[in-house]
Design an enzyme around this catalytic site. Structure first.
Site, PDB file in Angstrom:
ATOM      1  N   CYS A  53       0.827  -1.204   0.000  1.00 45.85           N
ATOM      2  CA  CYS A  53       0.000   0.000   0.000  1.00 45.85           C
ATOM      3  C   CYS A  53       0.861   1.253   0.000  1.00 45.85           C
ATOM      4  O   CYS A  53       1.811   1.374   0.789  1.00 45.85           O
ATOM      5  CB  CYS A  53      -0.926  -0.004   1.213  1.00 45.85           C
ATOM      6  SG  CYS A  53      -1.996   1.453   1.317  1.00 45.85           S
ATOM      7  N   CYS A  56       1.623   4.085   3.300  1.00 44.89           N
ATOM      8  CA  CYS A  56       2.725   4.077   4.272  1.00 44.89           C
ATOM      9  C   CYS A  56       3.989   3.565   3.575  1.00 44.89           C
ATOM     10  O   CYS A  56       3.928   2.679   2.737  1.00 44.89           O
ATOM     11  CB  CYS A  56       2.429   3.156   5.451  1.00 44.89           C
ATOM     12  SG  CYS A  56       1.016   3.636   6.466  1.00 44.89           S
ATOM     13  N   PHE A 257      -0.942  32.859   2.727  1.00 45.28           N
ATOM     14  CA  PHE A 257      -1.426  31.511   2.404  1.00 45.28           C
ATOM     15  C   PHE A 257      -2.253  31.014   3.593  1.00 45.28           C
ATOM     16  O   PHE A 257      -2.053  29.923   4.120  1.00 45.28           O
ATOM     17  CB  PHE A 257      -0.281  30.546   2.102  1.00 45.28           C
ATOM     18  CG  PHE A 257       0.663  31.013   1.037  1.00 45.28           C
ATOM     19  CD1 PHE A 257       0.382  30.791  -0.309  1.00 45.28           C
ATOM     20  CD2 PHE A 257       1.832  31.680   1.359  1.00 45.28           C
ATOM     21  CE1 PHE A 257       1.254  31.231  -1.307  1.00 45.28           C
ATOM     22  CE2 PHE A 257       2.711  32.115   0.376  1.00 45.28           C
ATOM     23  CZ  PHE A 257       2.423  31.891  -0.957  1.00 45.28           C
ATOM     24  N   CYS A 347       5.609  22.091   4.083  1.00 46.54           N
ATOM     25  CA  CYS A 347       5.377  20.657   3.914  1.00 46.54           C
ATOM     26  C   CYS A 347       6.371  20.064   2.932  1.00 46.54           C
ATOM     27  O   CYS A 347       6.174  18.954   2.447  1.00 46.54           O
ATOM     28  CB  CYS A 347       3.940  20.392   3.474  1.00 46.54           C
ATOM     29  SG  CYS A 347       3.502  21.159   1.897  1.00 46.54           S
TER      30      CYS A 347
END
Length: 389
Positions: A53, A56, A257, A347
């Site tokens: 998957c 992760c 932002f 991020c």
């Protein structure tokens, strides 16, 4: 025998001589036949879908190694730009706390994340990152969507609003009495806050008994369809705490932002909030007005029209939380400004380091970085930081 000494950016273990080994943790040894001998930091993955998957990549790491990976990602990105800074211990979100995620549904009836490095879907039978309230909808959603006989893959956006689960399904707009009854029955049985469909025109709400909101800084904010939220409440709290620390004592703060107001509504005093997404800034404006918060909003594309140095110099502190591309255009203006403090939330360590170099070359000092691991067992890294003159 070789020993794994660190984790590379995409999650592979790396030996001292630079060899990359999949699914290896720091302290593991690599036998002559290439097999991995687990060391003290090799954890047993809790999920049956790992490592197939794509949700992760790092379930084989313990928290110490995951923290070290996060710190190393940030330090390496800064070093590539010739920048250094004190990096604090990462704040890690626990398992099963993700309050927003995008799953995919295919006509064969599978619903889940895409497989790692593939377009194939993993049909989720369990998930150790999603909040239980969201995972509980996986099977019911499969039944609902299968009945619509979709001819192409659908995107299923899930988020936790104040009133419960918010569901947005992109790629189909079911019509007819049977579809209406099925949607209503699903929404009632599972007590969702809202369900909407978007076939390419715009989201159409099919169920929303009470207006969906998300509480930020103690203020309920109208929640637009598909709006950005910090991935976990714990991660949001860590970032907000870091930003509040960074700008403490500032009189008037600019939040660039600003989104729905994650930081603007958490700050004391007067706040100017700028955001390019119209639905988000209008939601923030309405919420601030109802709560009588001194937040002054502007719909502004900060990539095409960043605040100028003259505008920036009016504020005692600047907060910015740009998307993954960073804030190159705004950083140019910031570097030339006289604002005493900048709280930069990111991020993407790479774009952050690029912008940090510009700020440092402009005379700012990078005081500290607070890493945040919101995406459990993921290579995704977030941070908050403080620059000062």
């Amino acid at each position: 025998m070789s020993t794994i000494v660190r984790i590379a950016g995409r999650g592979d273990g790396v030996t001292r001589d630079g060899r990359h080994v999949a699914l290896a943790a720091p302290g593991d040894t690599i036998a002559d036949d290439g097999s991995v001998v687990p060391g003290p930091h090799h954890a047993t993955p809790p999920c049956r879908h790992f490592p197939a998957c794509g949700g992760c990549q790092l379930q084989h790491l313990d928290d110490d190694s995951w923290s070290a990976f996060i710190t190393d990602r940030i330090a390496s990105a800064l070093a590539a730009q010739g920048v250094t800074a004190p990096i604090r211990a990462p704040s890690l979100s626990p398992p099963r706390t993700r309050r927003r995620a995008t799953l995919h549904f295919d006509p064969a009836g599978k619903l889940g994340f895409a497989a790692e490095k593939s377009h194939q879907l993993i049909d989720l039978q369990e998930c150790h990152v999603l909040a239980p309230e969201l995972f509980a909808l996986v099977r019911p959603l499969k039944r609902l969507l299968t009945g619509f006989r979709a001819r192409r893959r659908l995107d299923v956006h899930l988020a936790l609003a104040d009133q419960g689960a918010d569901v947005l399904i992109i790629g189909i707009a079911p019509d007819g009495l049977a579809a209406h009854e099925a949607i209503t029955a699903f929404a009632q049985e599972h007590r969702v806050a809202r369900i909407a469909f978007d076939d390419g025109a715009s989201p159409e709400t099919r169920w929303e008994p009470d207006a969906a909101t998300i509480t930020l800084g103690g203020v309920p904010v109208p929640l637009p369809h598909g709006a950005f939220l910090q991935a976990t409440r714990e991660g949001e709290a860590a970032l907000v705490a870091a930003v509040r620390e960074a700008v403490a004592g500032a009189g008037v703060v600019a939040d660039l932002f600003a989104g729905l107001g994650t930081f603007a509504l958490a700050l004391p005093g007067r706040v100017y909030a700028a955001e390019g997404a119209r639905d988000a800034i209008m939601a923030l404006k309405a919420a601030a007005a109802r709560a009588q918060r001194p937040v002054f909003t502007e719909h502004r594309d900060l990539f095409r029209r960043p605040l100028t140095t003259a505008e920036l110099d009016r504020f005692g502190a600047i907060v910015l939380d740009p998307p993954r591309a960073g804030a190159r255009e705004q950083a140019v203006q910031l570097a030339a400004s006289t604002s005493p403090v900048i709280a930069y939330v990111s991020c993407n360590p790479s774009s952050f380091a690029r912008d940090a170099k510009m700020l440092v070359e402009g005379g700012y000092r990078l005081d500290w970085i607070q890493p945040v691991g919101q995406f459990r067992w993921s290579t995704h890294v977030e941070l908050a930081s403080r620059f000062s003159r």
